[in-house]
Scaffold this motif. Structure first.
Motif, short mmCIF file in Angstrom:
data_model
loop_
_atom_site.label_atom_id
_atom_site.label_comp_id
_atom_site.label_asym_id
_atom_site.label_seq_id
_atom_site.Cartn_x
_atom_site.Cartn_y
_atom_site.Cartn_z
N TYR A 109 -0.43 -5.63 -4.38
CA TYR A 109 0.18 -4.81 -3.34
C TYR A 109 0.06 -3.34 -3.74
O TYR A 109 -0.12 -3.00 -4.92
CB TYR A 109 1.67 -5.16 -3.17
N ALA A 110 0.15 -2.44 -2.73
CA ALA A 110 -0.01 -1.02 -3.01
C ALA A 110 0.94 -0.21 -2.14
O ALA A 110 1.07 -0.46 -0.94
CB ALA A 110 -1.46 -0.60 -2.74
N TYR A 135 -4.86 -4.23 10.33
CA TYR A 135 -4.79 -4.40 8.87
C TYR A 135 -3.56 -5.20 8.44
O TYR A 135 -2.54 -5.24 9.13
CB TYR A 135 -4.86 -3.05 8.16
N ASP A 136 -3.68 -5.87 7.30
CA ASP A 136 -2.56 -6.60 6.70
C ASP A 136 -1.67 -5.61 5.95
O ASP A 136 -2.17 -4.80 5.16
CB ASP A 136 -3.07 -7.66 5.72
N PHE A 137 -0.37 -5.70 6.15
CA PHE A 137 0.57 -4.83 5.46
C PHE A 137 1.90 -5.57 5.34
O PHE A 137 2.11 -6.62 5.95
CB PHE A 137 0.77 -3.51 6.22
N PHE A 173 9.86 -6.59 1.51
CA PHE A 173 9.44 -6.90 0.13
C PHE A 173 10.71 -7.18 -0.68
O PHE A 173 11.55 -6.30 -0.86
CB PHE A 173 8.67 -5.73 -0.47
N ASP A 174 10.84 -8.40 -1.15
CA ASP A 174 12.02 -8.79 -1.93
C ASP A 174 11.56 -9.40 -3.26
O ASP A 174 10.73 -10.31 -3.28
CB ASP A 174 12.85 -9.81 -1.16
N LEU A 208 -6.17 -4.96 -1.23
CA LEU A 208 -4.74 -4.90 -1.50
C LEU A 208 -3.97 -4.93 -0.18
O LEU A 208 -4.48 -4.56 0.87
CB LEU A 208 -4.39 -3.62 -2.26
N VAL A 209 -2.72 -5.35 -0.26
CA VAL A 209 -1.84 -5.34 0.90
C VAL A 209 -0.90 -4.15 0.76
O VAL A 209 -0.07 -4.12 -0.15
CB VAL A 209 -1.04 -6.65 1.01
N PRO A 210 -1.02 -3.15 1.63
CA PRO A 210 -0.14 -1.99 1.53
C PRO A 210 1.32 -2.32 1.83
O PRO A 210 1.61 -3.10 2.74
CB PRO A 210 -0.69 -1.04 2.60
N ILE A 211 2.21 -1.73 1.05
CA ILE A 211 3.65 -1.77 1.33
C ILE A 211 3.95 -0.46 2.04
O ILE A 211 3.74 0.63 1.48
CB ILE A 211 4.47 -1.87 0.03
N VAL A 212 4.43 -0.53 3.28
CA VAL A 212 4.55 0.67 4.10
C VAL A 212 5.98 0.91 4.57
O VAL A 212 6.76 -0.03 4.74
CB VAL A 212 3.61 0.58 5.33
N LEU A 213 6.29 2.18 4.79
CA LEU A 213 7.52 2.55 5.47
C LEU A 213 7.27 2.49 6.97
O LEU A 213 8.05 1.93 7.72
CB LEU A 213 7.94 3.96 5.03
#
Length: 357
Positions: free
Chosen positions: A268-269, A312-314, A320-321, A295-300
């Motif tokens: 993840y990124a 895209y996959d995010f 995210f836990d 990578l799968v972005p972690i987004v706000l």
């Protein structure tokens, strides 16, 4: 051979290679490498002594606006074709450019007046660049946007503009062709923990405090964080202030050419951008790097550039836990394909003819 193209930007060198803007400048420069060209970087405060040198068929000038005004004016008059990297490079120069004598191409990079409003909180600067932008568009022949969303934004903003638009995404030149043997070895080495990476600086728009809060909330023996940054001390201080255990965190700086190993190791990124017009039209270098390596972005906010409409996959930050997040079975083929599609679109563009027509 006489230079016929004037580029308003710092000349890309190994010393400034980590600067996000220079990544774009270098990518464009590679496409123009056989064309005699002149780089002009103008500052109001710096370059009390002019800097001028030759690099092959490239002439490089770093000049002070007031002290070397005559040279600046001479260079603009001598060149029919001018390519400016962002409105910022035209801050003081737009008034010297004539649509009659110059063919001006603007690489927009971003939405400068809005950036000043959101990030620098300066109404005066925002107003000045709003005015500057409108004056530049009156002199402009070609506008290059980094996303289709940005193109639509400017088409709506300047409906009277009769010049040409082109979409040419920011694709860094450090994307590494993956060798399966090397990739598998790196993946195997990092299989026991979920790997989360962040690549970038500590600027306000990166939401570093939120990132630190996220890491603190999601510390776990299952998760390892890697922070790739030139602002190491800022991150170290913030992590220590928040009493975060550094045993599960690596903070390091990398040359762009070495980032691929960290990306291949990651799952993840982090890219925590606010939802506003600046980010909606953007094409962050780090995001295409993340996607290219699956990578799968972690987004706000998932509203970044064209990526949402490309599917895209995010994962949203609140989804995210540390207790339930799973380690992906492999890289996201969907994100890899989106990155490859963007690269293919770029490669189909004849940028040289667009600029020099």
């Amino acid at each position: 051979m006489e230079s016929k193209l004037l580029i308003l930007a710092p000349y890309p060198t190994p010393e400034n290679s980590k600067d996000g803007m220079i990544s774009r400048v270098k990518a464009i420069d590679t496409l123009l490498e056989n064309i005699p060209r002149t780089y002009l970087y103008v500052s109001l405060r710096n370059f009390k002594e002019s800097k001028n040198y030759k690099e092959g068929i490239v002439d490089v000038y770093s000049l002070n606006l007031l002290l070397q005004f005559g040279t600046i004016l001479k260079l603009i008059k001598e060149h029919k074709y001018i390519y400016s990297h962002s409105i910022y490079m035209l801050s003081f120069l737009w008034i010297l450019i004539s649509k009659k004598n110059n063919s001006l191409t603007l690489d927009l990079h971003g939405v400068v007046p809005e950036e000043e409003k959101y990030f620098n909180k300066s109404k005066i600067r925002a107003s000045y660049y709003k005015f500057t932008e409108s004056q530049v568009f009156k002199r402009l022949k070609n506008a290059i946007c980094v996303t289709d969303t940005m193109k639509i934004h400017y088409q709506q903003k300047y409906k009277w503009f009769k010049g040409d638009f082109l979409v040419y995404s920011i694709v860094p030149d450090n994307l590494h062709v993956q060798d399966p043997h090397t990739t598998n070895g790196i993946k195997e080495k990092n299989k026991d923990k979920i790997q989360v990476v962040y690549s970038g600086g500590a600027q306000a728009w990166q939401n570093v405090d939120l990132m630190i809060e996220f890491i603190k909330k999601n510390q776990s023996p299952r998760i390892h964080y890697t922070i790739l940054t030139g602002d190491k001390k800022t991150f170290e201080d913030k992590l220590m202030t928040n009493n975060i255990n550094l045993d599960s965190i690596t903070i390091t700086s990398r040359n762009p050419s070495d980032l691929w190993k960290d990306y291949i190791a990651a799952d993840y990124a982090l890219i925590l951008r606010d939802e506003n017009i600046v980010n909606k039209v953007a094409c962050p270098t780090k995001l295409i790097e993340y996607l290219y390596y699956g990578l799968v972005p972690i987004v706000l906010s998932e509203e970044i550039g064209d990526y949402k409409k490309m599917g895209y996959d995010f994962i949203k930050i609140n989804d995210f836990d540390k207790n339930t997040i799973e380690k992906p079975l492999g890289a996201s083929s969907n994100n890899i394909n989106i990155a490859k599609k963007i690269i293919e679109i770029n490669e189909s563009v004849d940028l040289r003819n667009f600029i020099l027509k």
